[in-house]
Design a protein around this motif. Structure first.
Motif, mmCIF file in Angstrom:
data_model
loop_
_atom_site.group_PDB
_atom_site.id
_atom_site.type_symbol
_atom_site.label_atom_id
_atom_site.label_comp_id
_atom_site.label_asym_id
_atom_site.label_seq_id
_atom_site.Cartn_x
_atom_site.Cartn_y
_atom_site.Cartn_z
ATOM 1 N N ALA A 1 0.821 -1.202 0.000
ATOM 2 C CA ALA A 1 0.000 0.000 0.000
ATOM 3 C C ALA A 1 0.861 1.260 0.000
ATOM 4 N N ALA B 1 0.767 4.257 -2.577
ATOM 5 C CA ALA B 1 0.554 5.639 -2.107
ATOM 6 C C ALA B 1 1.643 6.567 -2.637
ATOM 7 N N HIS C 1 1.173 9.750 -5.105
ATOM 8 C CA HIS C 1 1.714 11.071 -4.791
ATOM 9 C C HIS C 1 2.604 11.592 -5.919
ATOM 10 N N ALA D 1 1.409 11.494 0.275
ATOM 11 C CA ALA D 1 1.450 10.034 0.305
ATOM 12 C C ALA D 1 0.783 9.480 1.554
ATOM 13 N N THR E 1 -1.741 10.749 3.220
ATOM 14 C CA THR E 1 -3.186 10.808 3.024
ATOM 15 C C THR E 1 -3.643 9.665 2.123
ATOM 16 N N ALA E 2 -2.880 9.408 1.062
ATOM 17 C CA ALA E 2 -3.216 8.311 0.163
ATOM 18 C C ALA E 2 -3.181 6.977 0.896
ATOM 19 N N ALA E 3 -2.231 6.821 1.836
ATOM 20 C CA ALA E 3 -2.134 5.571 2.586
ATOM 21 C C ALA E 3 -3.377 5.350 3.439
ATOM 22 N N LEU F 1 -6.236 4.343 1.092
ATOM 23 C CA LEU F 1 -6.092 2.939 0.691
ATOM 24 C C LEU F 1 -6.505 2.003 1.818
ATOM 25 N N GLY G 1 3.568 5.485 6.650
ATOM 26 C CA GLY G 1 2.609 5.054 5.641
ATOM 27 C C GLY G 1 2.033 3.689 5.963
ATOM 28 N N PHE H 1 -1.895 3.042 6.897
ATOM 29 C CA PHE H 1 -2.691 2.059 6.160
ATOM 30 C C PHE H 1 -3.321 1.070 7.134
#
Length: 344
Positions: free
Chosen positions: A29, A33, A37, A45, A47-49, A52, A296, A300
Motif C-alpha cells: 500500500a 501511495a 503522490h 502520500a 493521506t493516500a495511505a 487505501l 505510511g 494504512f
C-alpha cells in the motif's frame, strides 16, 4: 531418551508468520501511495495511505482479508510502526532552524498550539465525544496530525481502536485544507510568506503542510516548513505533560505508566542529533524515505480498521466537531501569520 516430535514452527516463528500478510499488504500500500503522490503531488502520500486503508476495510473481498488474515499485521503496523515512525520524525526537526524564528515568534506559535489544543478539546466535549477521543483529536489537530495522535495514545494508554476516528478526521480536515486554503490567498491578499506561515501554523500533518504551501511558491514553502516543525517540536513537552498527569492519576496498586515513552525519548534524541548539523544530506534523505515508509504502513493499518458504514452511523457529531475545530485553528493560524509576517 525418546525424541520429542518437533513442532512445525517455534512460537516466535508462528507469530511472525501471522504478522506477515498484513505487513506485506502495508508495504504494498505504501508503494501505491507513493506512486499516487508522484502522479498527483497535491495529494500527500500519507493521506493516500489512509485512503487505501479505508478501501481495504470496505471493498468486497479486501474487507474480508483486512478483518481476518491480515488483521494481526495491520494492528502491529498501526501500533509499533507508528512509534518507530515518530522516532525517525525527529530527524526532520532542527532546533537551530526553529530558534531562527526568534523568541517572540516561538512564543506566538506556542500560544496558537495551546489555544488550538484547548479549543479543539472543548469543542469535542461540547459535541459529547468521549474524553479519550477528544484528547486525541485535540492533539492531532493542534500539533502534527496522526503522529501526534499515536504518541498521545501511547502515553495515555488509550486503546488503538479509539485512535481510528481521530486519525480519519485529521486526515479529512488536512486534505480539506490543501484544497481550501490556496483559494483564499487572493481574496485575503496574502503575500506568499504570510500564506506559508498560515499553512505551517494551521494545517495538521507535515505532508499536508507541504502540499498546501507549495502552491504559493518556494518562499511560502520555506516559511511553512519552519513554522510547522516548531509545532512538531512541541510534541515532546506536550506528551510529557500528558504522561505526568496520567502518572499522577494512575492507581498506585498497578504498574504506573512511564513519564515519557521510549519512542518519544527517541524522537528527542534524533531531533538533537539533527540539530548538530553532523548528518550528511544523504542520511537525512534516507531517513525521510524510512519515515514515509513506517508512517505510511502505520496509517494504512489504522485506516483498514475504519468501517465507513459504522463511521457514517456514529460519526456525525465527531465530523461536526472536527469541522468546527478546523475553522478555529485556521482562524488562529491566520492571525498568527499576519502577526509573524506583517504586510510590507
Amino acid at each position: 531418551m525418546p525424541l520429542s516430535r518437533p513442532s512445525s514452527l517455534p512460537p516466535a516463528g508462528g507469530a511472525a508468520l501471522r504478522l506477515l500478510p498484513g505487513l506485506l499488504g502495508c508495504a504494498a500500500a505504501v508503494g501505491v501511495a507513493l506512486a499516487v503522490h508522484a502522479a498527483l503531488p497535491a495529494l500527500p502520500a500519507m493521506t493516500a495511505a489512509v485512503v487505501l486503508g479505508l478501501l481495504a476495510a470496505n471493498l468486497p473481498g479486501a474487507a474480508g482479508w483486512s478483518a481476518g488474515r491480515g488483521r494481526a499485521g495491520l494492528d502491529f503496523a498501526g501500533k509499533h510502526l507508528m512509534r518507530a515512525g515518530i522516532v525517525v520524525l525527529g530527524l526532520k526537526v532542527s532546533v537551530v532552524d526553529v530558534l531562527g524564528l526568534g523568541w517572540p515568534a516561538l512564543l506566538l506559535i506556542t500560544a496558537v498550539v495551546l489555544a488550538a489544543f484547548a479549543g479543539t478539546y472543548g469543542i469535542s466535549r461540547l459535541f459529547r465525544l468521549p474524553p479519550p477521543v477528544s484528547l486525541l483529536i485535540a492533539t492531532g489537530f493542534a500539533i502534527c496530525g496522526a503522529s501526534a495522535i499515536g504518541a498521545m495514545a501511547a502515553v495515555r494508554r488509550i486503546r488503538q481502536q479509539d485512535t481510528v476516528l481521530p486519525i480519519a478526521l485529521v486526515t479529512l480536515c488536512g486534505t480539506l485544507a490543501i484544497g481550501a486554503l490556496p483559494l483564499l490567498v487572493g481574496p485575503l491578499r496574502l503575500a506568499p510568506e504570510t500564506f506559508g506561515a498560515w499553512a505551517g501554523a494551521s494545517v495538521h500533518d507535515v505532508g499536508q503542510v507541504v502540499a498546501t504551501a507549495q502552491t504559493a511558491g518556494a518562499s511560502a514553502l520555506a516559511v511553512a516548513v519552519v513554522v510547522k516543525l516548531t509545532r512538531v517540536l512541541l510534541l515532546a513537552p506536550m506528551v510529557a505533560a500528558a504522561g505526568l498527569h496520567h502518572r499522577r492519576g494512575a492507581d498506585g496498586g498497578g504498574r504506573r505508566p512511564p513519564l515519557v515513552p521510549l519512542f518519544v525519548l527517541g524522537f528527542i534524541a534524533l531531533a538533537a542529533l539533527r540539530s548538530t548539523g553532523w548528518l550528511a544530506p544523504e542520511v537525512l534523505a534516507a531517513a525521510a524515505v524510512l519515515q514515509d515508509g513506517l508512517l505510511g504502513m502505520a496509517l494504512f493499518g489504522l485506516g483498514s480498521a475504519v468501517r465507513v458504514r459504522q463511521l457514517l452511523h456514529t460519526g456525525t457529531p465527531a465530523l461536526l466537531a472536527a469541522l468546527a475545530s478546523w475553522l478555529l485553528i485556521a482562524a488562529l493560524g491566520l492571525g498568527a501569520a499576519v502577526v509573524l509576517i506583517p504586510a510590507g
